[in-house]
Design a protein around this motif. Sequence first.
Motif, PDB file in Angstrom:
ATOM      1  N   GLN A   3      57.989  -6.899 -45.169  1.00  0.00           N
ATOM      2  CA  GLN A   3      56.682  -7.205 -45.727  1.00  0.00           C
ATOM      3  C   GLN A   3      56.103  -8.351 -44.910  1.00  0.00           C
ATOM      4  N   LEU A   4      54.922  -8.181 -44.371  1.00  0.00           N
ATOM      5  CA  LEU A   4      54.277  -9.206 -43.569  1.00  0.00           C
ATOM      6  C   LEU A   4      53.291  -9.973 -44.437  1.00  0.00           C
ATOM      7  N   SER A   5      53.527 -11.289 -44.538  1.00  0.00           N
ATOM      8  CA  SER A   5      52.629 -12.180 -45.272  1.00  0.00           C
ATOM      9  C   SER A   5      51.998 -13.147 -44.280  1.00  0.00           C
ATOM     10  N   GLN A  24      41.584  -7.186 -39.135  1.00  0.00           N
ATOM     11  CA  GLN A  24      42.766  -7.651 -38.407  1.00  0.00           C
ATOM     12  C   GLN A  24      44.038  -7.523 -39.250  1.00  0.00           C
ATOM     13  N   PHE A  25      43.944  -7.857 -40.527  1.00  0.00           N
ATOM     14  CA  PHE A  25      45.116  -7.746 -41.402  1.00  0.00           C
ATOM     15  C   PHE A  25      45.562  -6.298 -41.546  1.00  0.00           C
ATOM     16  N   LYS A  26      44.604  -5.378 -41.688  1.00  0.00           N
ATOM     17  CA  LYS A  26      44.939  -3.957 -41.797  1.00  0.00           C
ATOM     18  C   LYS A  26      45.586  -3.459 -40.503  1.00  0.00           C
ATOM     19  N   ALA A  27      45.051  -3.901 -39.360  1.00  0.00           N
ATOM     20  CA  ALA A  27      45.599  -3.478 -38.063  1.00  0.00           C
ATOM     21  C   ALA A  27      47.044  -3.958 -37.887  1.00  0.00           C
ATOM     22  N   CYS A  28      47.372  -5.095 -38.471  1.00  0.00           N
ATOM     23  CA  CYS A  28      48.732  -5.647 -38.357  1.00  0.00           C
ATOM     24  C   CYS A  28      49.627  -5.251 -39.527  1.00  0.00           C
ATOM     25  N   GLU A  29      49.084  -4.440 -40.430  1.00  0.00           N
ATOM     26  CA  GLU A  29      49.809  -3.996 -41.617  1.00  0.00           C
ATOM     27  C   GLU A  29      50.281  -5.163 -42.487  1.00  0.00           C
ATOM     28  N   VAL A  30      49.408  -6.143 -42.664  1.00  0.00           N
ATOM     29  CA  VAL A  30      49.688  -7.279 -43.548  1.00  0.00           C
ATOM     30  C   VAL A  30      49.708  -6.770 -44.982  1.00  0.00           C
ATOM     31  N   SER A  31      50.730  -7.139 -45.732  1.00  0.00           N
ATOM     32  CA  SER A  31      50.811  -6.698 -47.125  1.00  0.00           C
ATOM     33  C   SER A  31      50.450  -7.817 -48.104  1.00  0.00           C
ATOM     34  N   GLN A  54      37.164 -15.511 -55.404  1.00  0.00           N
ATOM     35  CA  GLN A  54      36.494 -14.396 -54.726  1.00  0.00           C
ATOM     36  C   GLN A  54      37.354 -13.857 -53.581  1.00  0.00           C
ATOM     37  N   ASN A  55      37.951 -14.745 -52.807  1.00  0.00           N
ATOM     38  CA  ASN A  55      38.774 -14.311 -51.673  1.00  0.00           C
ATOM     39  C   ASN A  55      40.027 -13.569 -52.140  1.00  0.00           C
ATOM     40  N   LEU A  56      40.665 -14.069 -53.193  1.00  0.00           N
ATOM     41  CA  LEU A  56      41.833 -13.370 -53.751  1.00  0.00           C
ATOM     42  C   LEU A  56      41.450 -11.974 -54.212  1.00  0.00           C
ATOM     43  N   ALA A  57      40.339 -11.879 -54.927  1.00  0.00           N
ATOM     44  CA  ALA A  57      39.883 -10.579 -55.439  1.00  0.00           C
ATOM     45  C   ALA A  57      39.512  -9.638 -54.292  1.00  0.00           C
ATOM     46  N   PHE A  58      38.880 -10.152 -53.253  1.00  0.00           N
ATOM     47  CA  PHE A  58      38.475  -9.329 -52.117  1.00  0.00           C
ATOM     48  C   PHE A  58      39.688  -8.677 -51.460  1.00  0.00           C
ATOM     49  N   PHE A  59      40.678  -9.475 -51.094  1.00  0.00           N
ATOM     50  CA  PHE A  59      41.838  -8.901 -50.410  1.00  0.00           C
ATOM     51  C   PHE A  59      42.615  -7.966 -51.329  1.00  0.00           C
ATOM     52  N   SER A  60      42.761  -8.336 -52.591  1.00  0.00           N
ATOM     53  CA  SER A  60      43.475  -7.470 -53.538  1.00  0.00           C
ATOM     54  C   SER A  60      42.767  -6.133 -53.708  1.00  0.00           C
ATOM     55  N   SER A  61      41.436  -6.151 -53.713  1.00  0.00           N
ATOM     56  CA  SER A  61      40.683  -4.909 -53.883  1.00  0.00           C
ATOM     57  C   SER A  61      40.804  -3.990 -52.669  1.00  0.00           C
ATOM     58  N   HIS A  62      41.299  -4.532 -51.558  1.00  0.00           N
ATOM     59  CA  HIS A  62      41.495  -3.736 -50.340  1.00  0.00           C
ATOM     60  C   HIS A  62      42.976  -3.484 -50.052  1.00  0.00           C
ATOM     61  N   GLY A  63      43.808  -3.611 -51.078  1.00  0.00           N
ATOM     62  CA  GLY A  63      45.214  -3.248 -50.942  1.00  0.00           C
ATOM     63  C   GLY A  63      46.112  -4.299 -50.321  1.00  0.00           C
ATOM     64  N   ILE A  64      45.613  -5.520 -50.160  1.00  0.00           N
ATOM     65  CA  ILE A  64      46.431  -6.622 -49.642  1.00  0.00           C
ATOM     66  C   ILE A  64      46.609  -7.623 -50.777  1.00  0.00           C
ATOM     67  N   GLY A  66      46.776 -10.732 -52.782  1.00  0.00           N
ATOM     68  CA  GLY A  66      46.255 -12.085 -52.614  1.00  0.00           C
ATOM     69  C   GLY A  66      47.151 -13.071 -53.343  1.00  0.00           C
ATOM     70  N   ALA A  67      47.697 -14.037 -52.616  1.00  0.00           N
ATOM     71  CA  ALA A  67      48.555 -15.060 -53.193  1.00  0.00           C
ATOM     72  C   ALA A  67      48.021 -16.430 -52.779  1.00  0.00           C
ATOM     73  N   ILE A  68      48.584 -17.479 -53.354  1.00  0.00           N
ATOM     74  CA  ILE A  68      48.143 -18.843 -53.070  1.00  0.00           C
ATOM     75  C   ILE A  68      49.299 -19.626 -52.452  1.00  0.00           C
ATOM     76  N   TRP A  69      48.984 -20.427 -51.456  1.00  0.00           N
ATOM     77  CA  TRP A  69      49.960 -21.327 -50.830  1.00  0.00           C
ATOM     78  C   TRP A  69      49.408 -22.735 -50.973  1.00  0.00           C
ATOM     79  N   VAL A  70      50.057 -23.566 -51.782  1.00  0.00           N
ATOM     80  CA  VAL A  70      49.611 -24.938 -51.984  1.00  0.00           C
ATOM     81  C   VAL A  70      50.235 -25.802 -50.895  1.00  0.00           C
TER      82      VAL A  70
END
Length: 162
Positions: A3-5, A24-31, A54-64, A66-70
């Motif tokens: 799994q690529l994060s 770019q994330f789709k091309a690299c198969e980022v999950s 908004q950014n979390l929702a955007f990526f999640s809605s496209h199958g990637i 979305g997580a948070i890194w503090v």
Amino acid sequence: MYQLSVPIMNSTVNSSTREEYLRQFKACEVSRVFIVPDTDVENGTVRDFDALAQNLAFFSSHGIEGAIWVGETVGHGGLTHDALKKEVNRFSPLVNFQGEARPGTTCPLNEAFGECLEKMFAQLARAGAKLIRLNASGSLTGNTVALSELPAYSFAAFTVEE
């Protein structure tokens, strides 16, 4: 199976860059994309919270996922760019075995610090991510720090439950 994060700063993802990042994330198969928010630990707040959600929702809605890194919690064992901008950390620093305070650190046993972290993580949990990763380390950039008094902390990641 792997799994690529990928981590990315929340401030760089906006309406004019999202589609290109997605391509770019789709091309690299980022999950999973770890979005790093701009946090103010000393006040327990998250800057640009709406953009983070908004950014979390955007990526999640496209199958990637979305997580948070503090990026900032107990510190990194040295003065970071953010630490240089501040005059004084109002919380207790970590202390090494020689009894010296380590610059750019905060002791997680400090009650006021814990309250700020609790407030900040409650806000982050409302952003919509199911996974939050903490960027902190017992090694603290090679500085020897007395952690024997600390409870068992998991600095890796935790999941957000409804």
